[in-house]
Design a protein around this motif. Sequence first.
Motif, PDB file in Angstrom:
ATOM      1  N   ILE A  65       0.808  -1.291  -0.085  1.00 20.57           N
ATOM      2  CA  ILE A  65      -0.026   0.048  -0.040  1.00 20.57           C
ATOM      3  C   ILE A  65       0.755   1.227   0.147  1.00 20.57           C
ATOM      4  O   ILE A  65       0.490   2.278  -0.782  1.00 20.57           O
ATOM      5  CB  ILE A  65      -0.994   0.013   1.283  1.00 20.57           C
ATOM      6  N   VAL A  66       2.071   1.368   0.585  1.00 12.26           N
ATOM      7  CA  VAL A  66       2.630   2.619   0.952  1.00 12.26           C
ATOM      8  C   VAL A  66       3.348   3.024  -0.714  1.00 12.26           C
ATOM      9  O   VAL A  66       3.402   3.728  -1.119  1.00 12.26           O
ATOM     10  CB  VAL A  66       3.960   2.299   1.723  1.00 12.26           C
ATOM     11  N   TYR A  67       3.525   1.922  -1.609  1.00 11.91           N
ATOM     12  CA  TYR A  67       4.001   2.329  -2.604  1.00 11.91           C
ATOM     13  C   TYR A  67       3.118   2.246  -4.036  1.00 11.91           C
ATOM     14  O   TYR A  67       3.807   2.637  -5.156  1.00 11.91           O
ATOM     15  CB  TYR A  67       5.392   1.337  -3.290  1.00 11.91           C
ATOM     16  N   ARG A  75      -7.778   1.067  -3.617  1.00  8.78           N
ATOM     17  CA  ARG A  75      -8.389  -0.342  -3.330  1.00  8.78           C
ATOM     18  C   ARG A  75      -7.719  -1.066  -1.957  1.00  8.78           C
ATOM     19  O   ARG A  75      -8.469  -1.493  -1.246  1.00  8.78           O
ATOM     20  CB  ARG A  75      -8.236  -1.189  -4.202  1.00  8.78           C
ATOM     21  N   GLN A  76      -6.510  -1.112  -1.918  1.00  3.99           N
ATOM     22  CA  GLN A  76      -5.567  -1.584  -0.923  1.00  3.99           C
ATOM     23  C   GLN A  76      -6.097  -0.798   0.253  1.00  3.99           C
ATOM     24  O   GLN A  76      -6.268  -1.263   1.652  1.00  3.99           O
ATOM     25  CB  GLN A  76      -4.234  -1.755  -1.098  1.00  3.99           C
ATOM     26  N   ILE A  81      -8.472  -0.427   5.954  1.00  4.05           N
ATOM     27  CA  ILE A  81      -9.117   0.381   7.123  1.00  4.05           C
ATOM     28  C   ILE A  81     -10.038  -0.387   8.146  1.00  4.05           C
ATOM     29  O   ILE A  81      -9.980  -0.075   9.220  1.00  4.05           O
ATOM     30  CB  ILE A  81     -10.048   1.615   6.455  1.00  4.05           C
ATOM     31  N   PRO A  82     -10.931  -1.309   7.581  1.00  4.79           N
ATOM     32  CA  PRO A  82     -11.717  -1.938   8.629  1.00  4.79           C
ATOM     33  C   PRO A  82     -10.914  -2.556   9.593  1.00  4.79           C
ATOM     34  O   PRO A  82     -11.194  -2.483  10.930  1.00  4.79           O
ATOM     35  CB  PRO A  82     -12.532  -2.817   7.928  1.00  4.79           C
ATOM     36  N   MET A  90      -7.033  -2.494  16.736  1.00  3.75           N
ATOM     37  CA  MET A  90      -6.128  -1.504  16.916  1.00  3.75           C
ATOM     38  C   MET A  90      -5.287  -1.736  18.214  1.00  3.75           C
ATOM     39  O   MET A  90      -4.190  -1.527  18.212  1.00  3.75           O
ATOM     40  CB  MET A  90      -6.693   0.061  17.176  1.00  3.75           C
ATOM     41  N   SER A  91      -5.955  -2.194  19.266  1.00  2.29           N
ATOM     42  CA  SER A  91      -5.402  -2.571  20.388  1.00  2.29           C
ATOM     43  C   SER A  91      -4.093  -3.688  20.279  1.00  2.29           C
ATOM     44  O   SER A  91      -3.131  -3.472  20.712  1.00  2.29           O
ATOM     45  CB  SER A  91      -6.260  -3.140  21.393  1.00  2.29           C
TER      46      SER A  91
END
Length: 105
Positions: A65-67, A75-76, A81-82, A90-91
């Motif tokens: 995703i970074v590149y 799309r990635q 995100i979910p 997240m924890s």
Amino acid sequence: QYMLSLRRAGYGGVTRVPLGAFGGDFYFLLEPDVLKAALLEDADEYFPLRYSVPLFGLLELDKGIVYEKGERHRRQKRLCIPSFEQSRSMSSFLSAIQTETDLLS
């Protein structure tokens, strides 16, 4: 501090600061709508090439995703995100980062 001084001096939007003897220019994005446009809405125009070095390709770090750019990046991002929206996920993510950080220190 420098960016805040530019705002107080009345600069806004995209502000170019010449780097003089160092060559090139540095651009400060000083307003939320400009930042949103540059990083989300028109990222392909502002950043046509992602930063990479030959070693990244050799180690296959130039993927993901970074590149990615354009629609593939969006799309990635939608797929990722979910995972970060749920507090339990997240924890768990923060715990893993803390563990890795502790091991490195």
